[in-house]
Scaffold this motif. Structure first.
Motif, PDB file in Angstrom:
ATOM      1  N   UNK A   1       1.053  -1.039  -0.001  1.00 13.19           N
ATOM      2  CA  UNK A   1      -0.103  -0.133   0.139  1.00 13.19           C
ATOM      3  C   UNK A   1       0.867   0.733  -0.100  1.00 13.19           C
ATOM      4  N   UNK A   2       0.324   2.226  -1.238  1.00 15.54           N
ATOM      5  CA  UNK A   2       1.658   3.616  -1.014  1.00 15.54           C
ATOM      6  C   UNK A   2       1.379   3.733   0.565  1.00 15.54           C
ATOM      7  N   UNK A   3       1.688   4.608   0.658  1.00 17.84           N
ATOM      8  CA  UNK A   3       2.211   5.707   2.378  1.00 17.84           C
ATOM      9  C   UNK A   3       2.350   6.728   1.218  1.00 17.84           C
ATOM     10  N   UNK A   4       1.395   7.916   1.926  1.00 18.00           N
ATOM     11  CA  UNK A   4       1.301   9.450   1.335  1.00 18.00           C
ATOM     12  C   UNK A   4       1.332  10.647   2.186  1.00 18.00           C
ATOM     13  N   UNK A   5       1.100  11.100   1.890  1.00 17.34           N
ATOM     14  CA  UNK A   5       0.152  13.090   2.413  1.00 17.34           C
ATOM     15  C   UNK A   5      -0.636  13.603   1.879  1.00 17.34           C
ATOM     16  N   UNK A   6      -2.120  14.159   2.226  1.00 21.66           N
ATOM     17  CA  UNK A   6      -2.246  14.649   2.495  1.00 21.66           C
ATOM     18  C   UNK A   6      -2.041  16.302   1.906  1.00 21.66           C
ATOM     19  N   UNK A   7      -2.688  16.471  -0.003  1.00 20.84           N
ATOM     20  CA  UNK A   7      -2.321  17.606  -0.396  1.00 20.84           C
ATOM     21  C   UNK A   7      -2.621  18.592   0.630  1.00 20.84           C
ATOM     22  N   UNK A   8      -3.688  18.716   0.818  1.00 19.32           N
ATOM     23  CA  UNK A   8      -4.072  19.852   2.124  1.00 19.32           C
ATOM     24  C   UNK A   8      -3.848  20.146   3.585  1.00 19.32           C
ATOM     25  N   UNK A   9      -3.635  19.062   4.677  1.00 21.13           N
ATOM     26  CA  UNK A   9      -3.590  19.291   5.204  1.00 21.13           C
ATOM     27  C   UNK A   9      -2.242  18.944   6.072  1.00 21.13           C
ATOM     28  N   UNK A  10      -1.639  17.755   5.374  1.00 23.35           N
ATOM     29  CA  UNK A  10      -0.221  17.273   5.389  1.00 23.35           C
ATOM     30  C   UNK A  10      -0.569  15.688   6.692  1.00 23.35           C
ATOM     31  N   UNK A  11      -1.488  15.814   6.150  1.00 21.61           N
ATOM     32  CA  UNK A  11      -1.399  14.676   7.532  1.00 21.61           C
ATOM     33  C   UNK A  11      -1.403  13.251   6.456  1.00 21.61           C
ATOM     34  N   UNK A  33      -4.731  15.558  -7.879  1.00 24.97           N
ATOM     35  CA  UNK A  33      -4.311  14.311  -8.402  1.00 24.97           C
ATOM     36  C   UNK A  33      -2.894  14.233  -8.294  1.00 24.97           C
ATOM     37  N   UNK A  34      -2.653  15.093  -9.458  1.00 21.21           N
ATOM     38  CA  UNK A  34      -0.666  15.269  -9.857  1.00 21.21           C
ATOM     39  C   UNK A  34      -0.026  15.730  -7.750  1.00 21.21           C
ATOM     40  N   UNK A  35      -0.295  16.323  -7.295  1.00 20.85           N
ATOM     41  CA  UNK A  35      -0.420  16.750  -6.060  1.00 20.85           C
ATOM     42  C   UNK A  35       0.117  15.497  -5.183  1.00 20.85           C
ATOM     43  N   UNK A  36      -1.109  14.827  -5.083  1.00 23.24           N
ATOM     44  CA  UNK A  36      -0.712  13.460  -4.239  1.00 23.24           C
ATOM     45  C   UNK A  36      -0.118  12.944  -4.716  1.00 23.24           C
ATOM     46  N   UNK A  37       0.137  12.594  -5.697  1.00 22.21           N
ATOM     47  CA  UNK A  37       0.963  11.409  -5.992  1.00 22.21           C
ATOM     48  C   UNK A  37       2.315  11.676  -5.577  1.00 22.21           C
ATOM     49  N   UNK A  38       2.295  12.993  -5.975  1.00 26.51           N
ATOM     50  CA  UNK A  38       3.278  13.782  -5.661  1.00 26.51           C
ATOM     51  C   UNK A  38       4.249  13.538  -3.962  1.00 26.51           C
ATOM     52  N   UNK A  39       3.121  13.311  -3.284  1.00 21.93           N
ATOM     53  CA  UNK A  39       3.358  13.371  -1.784  1.00 21.93           C
ATOM     54  C   UNK A  39       3.012  12.131  -1.570  1.00 21.93           C
ATOM     55  N   UNK A  40       3.893  11.140  -2.385  1.00 27.63           N
ATOM     56  CA  UNK A  40       3.567   9.079  -1.860  1.00 27.63           C
ATOM     57  C   UNK A  40       5.121   8.623  -2.395  1.00 27.63           C
ATOM     58  N   UNK A  41       4.886   7.243  -1.854  1.00 29.20           N
ATOM     59  CA  UNK A  41       6.457   7.371  -1.366  1.00 29.20           C
ATOM     60  C   UNK A  41       7.004   6.922  -2.696  1.00 29.20           C
ATOM     61  N   UNK A  42       6.235   6.822  -3.735  1.00 25.44           N
ATOM     62  CA  UNK A  42       6.267   6.886  -5.269  1.00 25.44           C
ATOM     63  C   UNK A  42       7.792   8.118  -5.447  1.00 25.44           C
ATOM     64  N   UNK A  43       6.957   8.640  -4.900  1.00 20.74           N
ATOM     65  CA  UNK A  43       8.304  10.150  -5.920  1.00 20.74           C
ATOM     66  C   UNK A  43       9.341  11.089  -3.810  1.00 20.74           C
ATOM     67  N   UNK A  44       8.775  10.157  -2.979  1.00 22.10           N
ATOM     68  CA  UNK A  44       9.827  10.532  -1.818  1.00 22.10           C
ATOM     69  C   UNK A  44       9.801   9.419  -1.414  1.00 22.10           C
TER      70      UNK A  44
END
Length: 105
Positions: A1-11, A33-44
């Motif tokens: 499962x992908x770890x990510x953070x919310x693009x709006x609140x950072x949780x 969607x672009x921000x959300x993907x960029x804030x995931x463990x696929x890119x960080x």
């Protein structure tokens, strides 16, 4: 499962395109969607996600480099062509029905 953070609140959350349990926001627009993907463990890395989370929680906005944003846009466009991506955007997914004995075709 992908770890990510919310693009709006950072949780933190599981899955880049899922509903945030903290602020109840789900990415809808292409930009979200672009921000959300960029804030995931696929890119960080996990440590980078922690830094980005803190920045968002402190009111900072997240900006991506132009070449990284272009890559993310292309990935989102490819995802939106998949059955799950189509369902996310409310499109009807039509599957081809086969006879049970045609499973090998």
């Amino acid at each position: 499962m992908t770890q990510a953070i919310c693009f709006k609140c950072g949780e933190g959350k599981f899955g880049a395109f899922t509903l945030c349990k903290a602020c109840h926001t789900r990415p809808q627009s292409e930009d979200d969607l672009v921000k959300s993907l960029g804030l995931s463990d696929h890119h960080n890395s996990p440590s980078e996600l922690t830094k980005l989370s803190l920045a968002l929680k402190n009111g900072s906005s997240i900006q991506f480099e132009p070449n990284q944003k272009e890559l993310l846009i292309n990935e989102v466009h490819a995802f939106l062509q998949t059955p799950i991506g189509k369902m996310l955007t409310g499109q009807t997914v039509v599957t081809q029905q086969k006879k049970w004995w045609e499973f090998w075709k």
